[in-house]
Design an enzyme around this catalytic site. Structure first.
Site, PDB file in Angstrom:
ATOM      1  N   SER A 176       0.750  -1.137   0.093  1.00 15.98           N
ATOM      2  CA  SER A 176       0.063   0.064   0.211  1.00 15.98           C
ATOM      3  C   SER A 176       0.947   1.390  -0.024  1.00 15.98           C
ATOM      4  CB  SER A 176      -0.884  -0.034   1.285  1.00 15.98           C
ATOM      5  OG  SER A 176      -1.639   1.125   1.341  1.00 15.98           O
TER       6      SER A 176
ATOM      7  N   TYR B 119      -2.415   0.132  10.677  1.00 15.57           N
ATOM      8  CA  TYR B 119      -2.490  -0.290   9.624  1.00 15.57           C
ATOM      9  C   TYR B 119      -1.363  -0.110   8.477  1.00 15.57           C
ATOM     10  CZ  TYR B 119      -3.983  -0.793   4.686  1.00 15.57           C
ATOM     11  OH  TYR B 119      -4.175  -1.323   3.167  1.00 15.57           O
TER      12      TYR B 119
END
Length: 224
Positions: free
Chosen positions: A136, A148
């Site tokens: 990501s 995250y």
């Protein structure tokens, strides 16, 4: 059932489902792994004989080992793996975060990727194959209090480390690091952002490279 075989985790929707269709269109056999058996079978039915649906919780080491064994038994070999399964968090921040959420997310975003690699590498070594991971943009940036993001920083490091390990026997590893993608990850649709098909095309591009080339990272950003 001819050609090379790609195994995809998190294949029941979004990026995983789009990648299964794109890879099948490119001539690959695809093994689809997720916990949602009905969704997997529907996607596999749309693809045809070159698809295998395997119900699997990738946080369970025995289940991922069995899924890989089923794939090799069904198609004859394993040439690439796309470790795509992952999740985010409902609560942001560390002080106000939920440790139980962290536990579940880290098991999926971090440990499940390691379990998948550990189980798949012996088969990929036989074919000089490739391991692809969904990272990501969050794993390339520092984001205030984001656990995250930290999980994706782990993936960023793992991808390069695994690429070096696999290089010793002719294998490859690629990390796909997209910005915002229009998937169920978000509560509202994001039609102007990256689409699952954009990420699928990047995965197919990576696994279709010649033996002399390893694309180690593909970083995609929405153009809006």
């Amino acid at each position: 059932m001819s050609g090379k075989t790609l195994l995809i985790t998190g294949a029941s929707s979004g990026i995983g489902a789009a990648t299964a269709k794109a890879a099948a269109h490119a001539g690959w056999n695809v093994a689809l792994l997720a916990r949602s058996k009905d969704k997997l079978e529907s996607i596999a039915g749309d693809i045809g004989d070159g698809a295998l649906a395997v119900e699997c919780d990738v946080t369970d080491r025995e289940q991922i080992r069995d899924a890989i064994a089923q794939t090799v038994s069904h198609f004859g070999s394993l040439d690439a793996v796309f470790a795509n399964a992952g999740k985010g968090l409902e609560k942001s921040g560390i002080e106000n975060g939920d440790p139980d959420e962290w536990h579940d997310m880290i098991h999926l975003n971090v440990l499940a990727v390691l379990y998948t690699a550990h189980a798949a590498l012996p088969e990929l070594r036989k074919t000089k194959g490739q391991f692809v991971i969904t990272g990501s943009k969050a794993g390339r940036d520092h984001m205030k209090g984001s656990v995250y993001s930290a999980s994706k920083w782990f993936i960023q490091g793992l991808g390069e480390n695994l690429a070096e390990e696999m290089r010793e026997w002719g294998g490859k590893c690629t990390t796909i690091t997209p910005g915002m993608v229009d998937t169920a990850f978000f509560d509202e649709a994001k039609p102007t952002k990256l689409q699952p098909e954009d990420i699928a095309d990047a995965v197919v591009f990576a696994i279709e490279q010649p033996k002399t080339s390893c694309v180690r990272e593909i970083h995609l950003m929405p153009n809006d």
